[in-house]
Scaffold this active site. Structure first.
Site, short mmCIF file in Angstrom:
data_model
loop_
_atom_site.label_atom_id
_atom_site.label_comp_id
_atom_site.label_asym_id
_atom_site.label_seq_id
_atom_site.Cartn_x
_atom_site.Cartn_y
_atom_site.Cartn_z
N HIS A 255 0.84 -1.17 -0.05
CA HIS A 255 0.07 -0.10 0.00
C HIS A 255 0.66 1.24 0.00
O HIS A 255 0.73 2.03 -0.86
CB HIS A 255 -0.93 -0.19 1.19
N GLU A 256 1.83 1.27 0.90
CA GLU A 256 2.54 2.62 0.92
C GLU A 256 3.62 2.57 -0.25
O GLU A 256 3.91 3.70 -0.61
CB GLU A 256 3.66 2.52 2.26
N HIS A 259 1.92 4.62 -2.89
CA HIS A 259 2.01 6.25 -2.65
C HIS A 259 3.37 6.58 -3.10
O HIS A 259 3.79 7.57 -3.64
CB HIS A 259 1.98 6.47 -1.31
N GLU A 285 -4.60 7.91 -3.38
CA GLU A 285 -5.21 6.53 -2.74
C GLU A 285 -5.07 5.57 -3.83
O GLU A 285 -5.47 4.29 -3.56
CB GLU A 285 -6.49 6.68 -1.74
#
Length: 490
Positions: A255-256, A259, A285
């Site tokens: 997830h990170e 970004h 996101e």
């Protein structure tokens, strides 16, 4: 130099100082000794004051009035600078510094309260933060909706009424899917055993590289709450480790990385300019969620990941890749947003969105917040909250003043649904690469369609340009119903 050139030189220095302040925040979460919290709060307040002075410098108004953009990128930069100047001049310098000081202190107190499961000790500090954010919202709104003024920081141009209407359309289908899935007798088993911390970190680095993260301009550290920080040539990520749940670490990292890769892939010509970061948190996101879910939890990729994890950890108590895929996508009504499955995740966001709107409007008082949270959670998830660390204390956002941020997570899911449908339309053989752990075609598509543009286009226009249609919730809901309908036979 002409007015445009003078403005961009000034703005480059401001962007550089913003990166320095971001690094202070990263250090506070990862490396800073606990005893430094009070001093760090003063440092953050000082930096906030310096930045506020630059963002409200009267010369900005003069330059903006005289500047002529040489090209489309210049015009976009002027638009963003003018927007930020208008917002900054509405907030008194005293308030900007006090917000930085109080939220810096609050962050450390929240972490300690969460660790001790001691909400009562933290509520007075949270009340301070809320009072300051209400004051800021009133200043920014200038007679308009205070919550919308805060939302605009993260999703320019969006309105809470528009978001609430979309959430109202989504909620019935999400609740129906949740009830249908949880009503099935078959539930995939969890992983069994303990998973070595060092092995998890090795695999985490491998996954980060698989998803395109450049460790030459980044690093990976541990934090209480995973996050990504920075842009351009210095983009850092954090994760956390639970020995009994490696998916917590692995998927938080993916997830990170979503970004971080977005920031790393922005056109280098935009670095230290207003265009040199993601255009909105909703678009940001979309990158983290499509990495984590549509790609990272797909059947094809899970087949590859199963082999990698089996080689690292041995027997995990599962019978092959299909069982592993089902476990990765296991649906349970847990307490924690960051650990929520795709069926439940947006219900977590809707809860927070409604509560924070009420807080900023003054319709909900901080002392009543836990009761409101627990009542709503029981209604939406069918079980009572067992302790504060699993409820109101679980997220860092309100302690550090990020009101208006939460709805961008679901906006990101909606954008990811649109992007995923277009990605599969354009790359019909996508699963063949995912099954081999080869993300390069998907990464290149996302870089070209979304990431390289940085802040050049407005968020809604960027998604429409990338997909060929205005963003809407239908592709996300259809994806969820199709995927979990097949997994659970509903």
């Amino acid at each position: 130099m002409n007015a445009f050139s003078e403005l961009m030189v000034f703005q480059r220095e401001t962007c550089a100082l913003e990166q320095v302040m971001g690094r202070l925040g990263w250090d506070q979460e990862t490396m800073m000794p606990r005893g430094a919290a009070a001093q760090r709060s003063e440092e953050m307040a000082a930096m906030a004051s310096v930045l506020h002075a630059r963002r409200t410098d009267p010369r900005l108004g003069d330059w903006l009035e005289k500047a002529e953009a040489p090209d489309a990128a210049g015009a976009a930069a002027l638009r963003l600078i003018a927007r930020d100047f208008a917002r900054a001049t509405r907030v008194p310098a005293r308030l900007a510094g006090e917000l930085a000081r109080v939220t810096s202190i609050s962050q450390g107190l929240w972490a300690e309260a969460r660790e001790r499961d001691d909400l009562a000790s933290f509520l007075p500090t949270l009340a301070q933060v809320v009072a300051l954010k209400r004051e800021e919202a009133a200043a920014l709104a200038d007679g308009g909706d205070p919550y919308d003024a805060l939302l605009d920081e993260y999703e320019p141009g969006a309105s809470s009424a528009e978001i609430a209407a979309m959430f109202d359309r989504m909620r019935p289908r999400l609740v129906a899917l949740r009830e249908a899935v949880l009503g099935r007798a078959r539930t995939p088993p969890p992983l069994k055993g303990l998973f070595d911390r060092d092995a998890q970190l090795r695999l985490t680095r491998k996954l980060a590289e698989t998803f395109g993260y450049d460790f030459g301009t980044g690093r990976l550290d541990l934090a209480v709450h995973p996050f990504s920080s920075g842009s351009g040539a210095d983009v850092r990520i954090t994760t956390r480790i639970a020995e009994d749940d490696p998916f917590n670490c692995l998927y938080s990292t993916i997830h990170e990385v979503g970004h971080a890769v977005y920031e790393q892939q922005i056109d280098p010509a935009y670095r230290l300019t207003p265009l040199g970061q993601g255009v909105s948190m909703g678009v940001h996101e979309s990158q983290s969620r499509i990495f984590e879910n549509q790609l990272g939890r797909s059947r094809a990729f899970c087949g590859w990941l199963h082999g990698v994890m089996a080689a690292e950890f041995g027997d995990m108590g599962l019978d092959g890749p299909e069982a592993f895929y089902a476990t990765v996508n296991r649906v349970t009504a847990g307490y924690i947003r960051t650990e929520a499955d795709e069926v439940h995740y947006n219900l977590h966001i809707m809860l927070r969105f409604d509560l924070e709107r009420a807080l900023i409007a003054g319709d909900l008082a901080v002392p009543d917040l836990e009761e409101a949270w627990n009542t709503r959670f029981a209604a939406d998830f069918g079980s009572p909250v067992d302790r504060s660390a699993h409820g109101l204390l679980q997220d860092v956002h309100w302690p550090v003043g990020l009101f208006g941020y939460f709805p961008t997570y679901t906006l990101g899911n909606v954008h990811a649904g649109c992007l995923h449908a277009a990605l599969r339309r354009d790359l019909p053989d996508l699963d063949a690469g995912l099954a081999e752990g080869d993300l390069r075609p998907a990464l290149e598509w996302l870089r070209e369609k979304v990431q390289r543009h940085g802040g050049l286009h407005e968020a809604r226009a960027l998604i429409e340009q990338a997909t060929g249609a205005p963003p809407n919730e239908a592709p996300l809901l259809e994806y969820l119903e199709r995927k979990f309908g097949a997994l659970y036979g509903v």
